[in-house]
Design a protein around this motif. Structure first.
Motif, mmCIF file in Angstrom:
data_model
loop_
_atom_site.group_PDB
_atom_site.id
_atom_site.type_symbol
_atom_site.label_atom_id
_atom_site.label_comp_id
_atom_site.label_asym_id
_atom_site.label_seq_id
_atom_site.Cartn_x
_atom_site.Cartn_y
_atom_site.Cartn_z
ATOM 1 N N ALA A 106 -5.403 11.641 -0.218
ATOM 2 C CA ALA A 106 -4.448 10.438 -0.762
ATOM 3 C C ALA A 106 -2.977 10.587 0.035
ATOM 4 O O ALA A 106 -2.603 9.699 0.237
ATOM 5 N N ILE A 107 -2.626 11.743 0.614
ATOM 6 C CA ILE A 107 -1.265 11.952 1.268
ATOM 7 C C ILE A 107 -1.326 11.112 2.518
ATOM 8 O O ILE A 107 -0.471 10.319 2.840
ATOM 9 N N VAL A 108 -2.568 11.301 3.107
ATOM 10 C CA VAL A 108 -2.770 10.736 4.598
ATOM 11 C C VAL A 108 -2.998 9.375 4.459
ATOM 12 O O VAL A 108 -2.353 8.543 5.019
ATOM 13 N N THR A 109 -3.639 8.806 3.091
ATOM 14 C CA THR A 109 -3.382 7.228 3.002
ATOM 15 C C THR A 109 -2.274 6.593 2.535
ATOM 16 O O THR A 109 -2.024 5.554 2.999
ATOM 17 N N PHE A 110 -1.581 7.386 1.717
ATOM 18 C CA PHE A 110 -0.190 6.664 1.488
ATOM 19 C C PHE A 110 0.730 6.740 2.689
ATOM 20 O O PHE A 110 1.569 5.774 2.904
ATOM 21 N N MET A 111 0.469 7.897 3.678
ATOM 22 C CA MET A 111 1.539 7.883 4.861
ATOM 23 C C MET A 111 0.844 6.409 5.620
ATOM 24 O O MET A 111 1.887 5.866 6.154
ATOM 25 N N ALA A 112 -0.437 6.417 5.665
ATOM 26 C CA ALA A 112 -0.737 5.064 6.412
ATOM 27 C C ALA A 112 -0.294 3.979 5.677
ATOM 28 O O ALA A 112 0.102 2.951 6.421
ATOM 29 N N GLN A 113 -0.347 3.652 4.266
ATOM 30 C CA GLN A 113 0.137 2.405 3.825
ATOM 31 C C GLN A 113 1.546 2.195 3.975
ATOM 32 O O GLN A 113 2.213 1.116 4.179
ATOM 33 N N TYR A 114 2.231 3.333 3.842
ATOM 34 C CA TYR A 114 3.865 3.320 3.999
ATOM 35 C C TYR A 114 4.303 3.114 5.591
ATOM 36 O O TYR A 114 5.275 2.243 5.983
ATOM 37 N N GLY A 115 3.506 3.579 6.409
ATOM 38 C CA GLY A 115 3.662 3.181 7.802
ATOM 39 C C GLY A 115 3.510 1.941 8.152
ATOM 40 O O GLY A 115 4.227 1.313 9.203
ATOM 41 N N LEU A 116 2.549 1.302 7.686
ATOM 42 C CA LEU A 116 2.154 -0.209 7.996
ATOM 43 C C LEU A 116 3.441 -1.047 7.559
ATOM 44 O O LEU A 116 3.701 -2.010 7.998
#
Length: 146
Positions: A106-116
């Motif tokens: 989930a950390i990696v997923t949130f990082m990708a979402q926030y990065g977008l």
């Protein structure tokens, strides 16, 4: 060892972090609770400026620009990581995850979402310009106040 270059780098990257935070807030969904967002990001910026940029000062103008890019990149990565960890922790306390691997994913997923969200021309330009100016200011401080 504290010196002027570290102080100037910390201040400059903190200012960049605050400006980018203010630019990112309207890009997020309206239901987003920002909480300590505007307070945490400048602290991350000060830490990155002090530890990453300040110790690399004094190597010339080209290295100063590169140092600014590196500082901004570290600011973005640490900011994404810390805010993603907080989001994951909030959800973990609400029993969203069955095991630790799901939480780490989930950390990696949130990082990708926030990065977008950061892929916005104004945000990118602000990060690049802020990085260049911060690197040059850090180099100037190192040359002036050794």
């Amino acid at each position: 060892m504290p010196d002027a270059a570290r102080l100037v780098a910390a201040i400059c990257i903190s200012i960049v972090a605050l400006i980018v935070s203010l630019l990112v807030m309207p890009l997020m969904p309206e239901s987003t609770d920002f909480g300590w967002f505007l307070y945490v990001n400048p602290v991350i910026g000060a830490f990155v400026g002090w530890t990453v940029m300040g110790k690399r000062a004094g190597r010339g103008v080209a290295s100063a620009i590169s140092n600014g890019f590196g500082g901004v990149l570290m600011l973005v990565l640490w900011g994404l990581f810390i805010h993603s960890c907080v989001q994951m922790f909030d959800r973990a306390m609400a029993n969203w995850y069955n095991d630790a691997f799901q939480a780490l994913l989930a950390i990696v997923t949130f990082m990708a979402q926030y990065g977008l969200v950061l892929i916005n021309p104004l945000v990118i330009f602000t990060l690049i310009a802020g990085g260049v100016l911060s690197g040059l200011a850090t180099e100037y401080a190192w040359r002036t106040w050794r």
